[in-house]
Design an enzyme around this catalytic site. Structure first.
Site, PDB file in Angstrom:
ATOM      1  N   ASN A  55     -27.409 -29.380  30.702  1.00 21.45           N
ATOM      2  CA  ASN A  55     -27.658 -27.958  30.966  1.00 21.45           C
ATOM      3  C   ASN A  55     -28.762 -27.809  32.010  1.00 21.45           C
ATOM      4  O   ASN A  55     -29.925 -28.134  31.733  1.00 21.45           O
ATOM      5  CB  ASN A  55     -28.064 -27.306  29.628  1.00 21.45           C
ATOM      6  CG  ASN A  55     -28.685 -25.937  29.820  1.00 21.45           C
ATOM      7  OD1 ASN A  55     -28.505 -25.294  30.846  1.00 21.45           O
ATOM      8  ND2 ASN A  55     -29.423 -25.500  28.815  1.00 21.45           N
ATOM      9  N   TYR A  90     -22.695  -6.356  34.394  1.00 22.89           N
ATOM     10  CA  TYR A  90     -22.943  -7.590  35.153  1.00 22.89           C
ATOM     11  C   TYR A  90     -24.434  -7.770  35.495  1.00 22.89           C
ATOM     12  O   TYR A  90     -24.803  -8.670  36.224  1.00 22.89           O
ATOM     13  CB  TYR A  90     -22.093  -7.526  36.432  1.00 22.89           C
ATOM     14  CG  TYR A  90     -21.969  -8.821  37.199  1.00 22.89           C
ATOM     15  CD1 TYR A  90     -21.134  -9.841  36.754  1.00 22.89           C
ATOM     16  CD2 TYR A  90     -22.687  -9.020  38.369  1.00 22.89           C
ATOM     17  CE1 TYR A  90     -21.019 -11.029  37.456  1.00 22.89           C
ATOM     18  CE2 TYR A  90     -22.570 -10.206  39.091  1.00 22.89           C
ATOM     19  CZ  TYR A  90     -21.733 -11.195  38.626  1.00 22.89           C
ATOM     20  OH  TYR A  90     -21.614 -12.372  39.316  1.00 22.89           O
ATOM     21  N   LYS A 127     -28.829 -13.294  40.597  1.00 26.65           N
ATOM     22  CA  LYS A 127     -28.266 -13.677  41.905  1.00 26.65           C
ATOM     23  C   LYS A 127     -29.044 -13.023  43.044  1.00 26.65           C
ATOM     24  O   LYS A 127     -29.174 -13.594  44.133  1.00 26.65           O
ATOM     25  CB  LYS A 127     -26.789 -13.287  41.990  1.00 26.65           C
ATOM     26  CG  LYS A 127     -25.881 -14.006  40.996  1.00 26.65           C
ATOM     27  CD  LYS A 127     -25.707 -15.476  41.319  1.00 26.65           C
ATOM     28  CE  LYS A 127     -24.598 -16.094  40.478  1.00 26.65           C
ATOM     29  NZ  LYS A 127     -24.452 -17.530  40.727  1.00 26.65           N
TER      30      LYS A 127
HETATM   31  N1  LIG Z   1     -15.481 -16.431  39.535  1.00 29.02           N
HETATM   32  C1  LIG Z   1     -15.936 -15.436  40.269  1.00 29.02           C
HETATM   33  O1  LIG Z   1     -15.356 -14.340  40.373  1.00 29.02           O
HETATM   34  C2  LIG Z   1     -17.185 -15.640  41.057  1.00 29.02           C
HETATM   35  C3  LIG Z   1     -17.444 -14.738  42.093  1.00 29.02           C
HETATM   36  C4  LIG Z   1     -18.600 -14.921  42.854  1.00 29.02           C
HETATM   37  C5  LIG Z   1     -19.472 -15.932  42.559  1.00 29.02           C
HETATM   38  N2  LIG Z   1     -19.193 -16.771  41.521  1.00 29.02           N
HETATM   39  C6  LIG Z   1     -20.166 -17.825  41.246  1.00 29.02           C
HETATM   40  O2  LIG Z   1     -19.523 -19.083  41.422  1.00 29.02           O
HETATM   41  C7  LIG Z   1     -20.116 -20.035  40.551  1.00 29.02           C
HETATM   42  C8  LIG Z   1     -19.061 -20.736  39.719  1.00 29.02           C
HETATM   43  O3  LIG Z   1     -18.357 -19.774  38.970  1.00 29.02           O
HETATM   44  P1  LIG Z   1     -16.953 -20.112  38.297  1.00 29.02           P
HETATM   45  O4  LIG Z   1     -16.235 -18.819  38.187  1.00 29.02           O
HETATM   46  O5  LIG Z   1     -16.319 -21.247  39.000  1.00 29.02           O
HETATM   47  O6  LIG Z   1     -17.427 -20.572  36.830  1.00 29.02           O
HETATM   48  P2  LIG Z   1     -16.608 -21.383  35.684  1.00 29.02           P
HETATM   49  O7  LIG Z   1     -15.174 -21.452  36.011  1.00 29.02           O
HETATM   50  O8  LIG Z   1     -17.051 -20.766  34.399  1.00 29.02           O
HETATM   51  O9  LIG Z   1     -17.237 -22.841  35.779  1.00 29.02           O
HETATM   52  C9  LIG Z   1     -18.573 -22.987  35.464  1.00 29.02           C
HETATM   53  C10 LIG Z   1     -18.998 -24.416  35.720  1.00 29.02           C
HETATM   54  O10 LIG Z   1     -20.405 -24.497  35.501  1.00 29.02           O
HETATM   55  C11 LIG Z   1     -20.671 -25.409  34.449  1.00 29.02           C
HETATM   56  N3  LIG Z   1     -21.814 -24.908  33.713  1.00 29.02           N
HETATM   57  C12 LIG Z   1     -21.928 -23.751  33.026  1.00 29.02           C
HETATM   58  N4  LIG Z   1     -23.172 -23.631  32.513  1.00 29.02           N
HETATM   59  C13 LIG Z   1     -23.855 -24.738  32.897  1.00 29.02           C
HETATM   60  C14 LIG Z   1     -25.154 -25.211  32.678  1.00 29.02           C
HETATM   61  N5  LIG Z   1     -26.040 -24.492  31.968  1.00 29.02           N
HETATM   62  N6  LIG Z   1     -25.520 -26.419  33.192  1.00 29.02           N
HETATM   63  C15 LIG Z   1     -24.642 -27.153  33.904  1.00 29.02           C
HETATM   64  N7  LIG Z   1     -23.368 -26.759  34.159  1.00 29.02           N
HETATM   65  C16 LIG Z   1     -22.986 -25.568  33.647  1.00 29.02           C
HETATM   66  C17 LIG Z   1     -19.385 -25.508  33.652  1.00 29.02           C
HETATM   67  O11 LIG Z   1     -19.348 -26.756  32.964  1.00 29.02           O
HETATM   68  P3  LIG Z   1     -18.330 -27.005  31.693  1.00 29.02           P
HETATM   69  O12 LIG Z   1     -16.963 -27.252  32.303  1.00 29.02           O
HETATM   70  O13 LIG Z   1     -18.875 -28.210  31.042  1.00 29.02           O
HETATM   71  O14 LIG Z   1     -18.390 -25.774  30.869  1.00 29.02           O
HETATM   72  C18 LIG Z   1     -18.359 -25.404  34.780  1.00 29.02           C
HETATM   73  O15 LIG Z   1     -18.245 -26.625  35.476  1.00 29.02           O
HETATM   74  C19 LIG Z   1     -21.159 -19.263  39.732  1.00 29.02           C
HETATM   75  O16 LIG Z   1     -22.409 -19.373  40.360  1.00 29.02           O
HETATM   76  C20 LIG Z   1     -20.674 -17.847  39.820  1.00 29.02           C
HETATM   77  O17 LIG Z   1     -21.686 -16.901  39.613  1.00 29.02           O
HETATM   78  C21 LIG Z   1     -18.065 -16.670  40.767  1.00 29.02           C
END
Ligand SMILES: NC(=O)c1ccc[n+]([C@@H]2O[C@H](COP(=O)([O-])OP(=O)(O)OC[C@H]3O[C@@H](n4cnc5c(N)ncnc54)[C@H](OP(=O)(O)O)[C@@H]3O)[C@@H](O)[C@H]2O)c1
Length: 252
Positions: free
Chosen positions: A65, A154, A161
């Site tokens: 984490n 959010y 962010k």
């Molecule tokens: N999805 C969107 O619409 C969106 C839009 C703009 C920006 N973002 C940003 O893009 C990034 C990734 O988002 P996502 O949608 O791809 O998320 P996701 O699908 O939920 O994947 C999250 C990833 O982060 C890991 N993770 C979560 N908490 C953690 C922690 N405390 N320490 C280490 N690893 C951790 C998870 O590991 P596990 O597999 O082990 O759980 C997974 O690999 C984030 O910064 C998010 O804010 C997302």
């Protein structure tokens, strides 16, 4: 043909799934070896590692984490001891409670600040000596439109962010003379596991598609390609920026 990131070592937080995984594959396809950090999902992490290796690059897994400063020390030290250094740092992992800010509990506020924001400042500090020793590097993180505008429920993430984007600008100025570039990629809605837990996801998604000039929501690869560009020497004149990749959503 030599790839632009050949011989480079990339540490990516949250690289087991979603956008982080796509970033791992994009950087590996450009020639980098990858440290895949993840929190819990070992199966997804292993499959990300296998995919990087199938592109001919080395990969290693580190479970932990990144909201815990001790884990950050261990993660950076493990990257250096396994691969020999860090050239590219991508802080992608993020988390947050979906609820109005006026109902947030202190531990929910702290969780987003610790994982989304504080981790990048600590990772940058910890990776800095290795980047300096290797003659430079690239630090990047991922933000979202909620940093600059209101998105219902959010606030915990959006506020963290906003601080993250400002942190990018400070680090960028402080580290530019060391040939370390710090930048950020901000996305609109991207189809990953994370957004499927949004309240009323399907209707939210349909609304976003309607409002997006490019006519769809984002794919993880849309963000990963921009990270790949920012990690590469092609973008050497881009310093301290938050690049928005959202199909034009934020224009309307
Ligand atoms: N999805 C969107 O619409 C969106 C839009 C703009 C920006 N973002 C940003 O893009 C990034 C990734 O988002 P996502 O949608 O791809 O998320 P996701 O699908 O939920 O994947 C999250 C990833 O982060 C890991 N993770 C979560 N908490 C953690 C922690 N405390 N320490 C280490 N690893 C951790 C998870 O590991 P596990 O597999 O082990 O759980 C997974 O690999 C984030 O910064 C998010 O804010 C997302």
């Amino acid at each position: 043909m030599t790839k632009l990131l050949s011989g480079k070592i990339a540490l990516i937080t949250g690289a087991s799934r979603g956008i982080g995984r796509a970033i791992a594959l994009e950087l590996a396809s450009r020639g980098a070896d990858i440290m895949v950090n993840f929190a819990r999902n070992e199966e997804a992490a292993l499959s990300a590692k296998n995919e990087v290796e199938s592109l001919g690059r080395k990969a290693s897994l580190f479970q932990g984490n990144v909201g815990d400063p001790k884990i950050i020390d261990d993660l950076v030290m493990a990257t250096i001891s396994i691969f020999g250094g860090v050239d590219i740092l991508v802080h992608n992992a993020a988390i947050g409670a979906f609820k109005p800010v006026h109902k947030l509990k202190i531990n929910q506020w702290d969780l987003s600040m610790d994982v989304n924001t504080k981790a990048f400042y600590l990772l940058a500090q910890k990776a800095l000596p290795s980047m300096e020793q290797r003659g430079g590097g690239s630090m990047m993180t991922i933000s979202s439109l909620g940093a600059r505008r209101f998105i219902p429920d959010y606030g915990a993430i959006g506020i963290s962010k906003a601080a993250l984007e400002t942190l990018v600008r400070y680090l960028a100025v402080e580290l530019a003379s060391k040939k370390i570039r710090v930048n950020c990629v901000s996305g609109g809605l991207v189809e990953t596991d994370a957004v499927k837990s949004f309240p009323q996801y399907e209707s939210f998604k349909n609304e976003v598609v309607k409002r997006t000039p490019a006519g769809r929501i984002g794919k993880p690869e849309d963000i990963a390609k921009v990270v790949g560009f920012l990690a590469s020497p092609e973008s050497e004149w881009i310093v301290g920026q938050t690049i928005v990749a959202d199909g034009g959503l934020s224009l309307i």
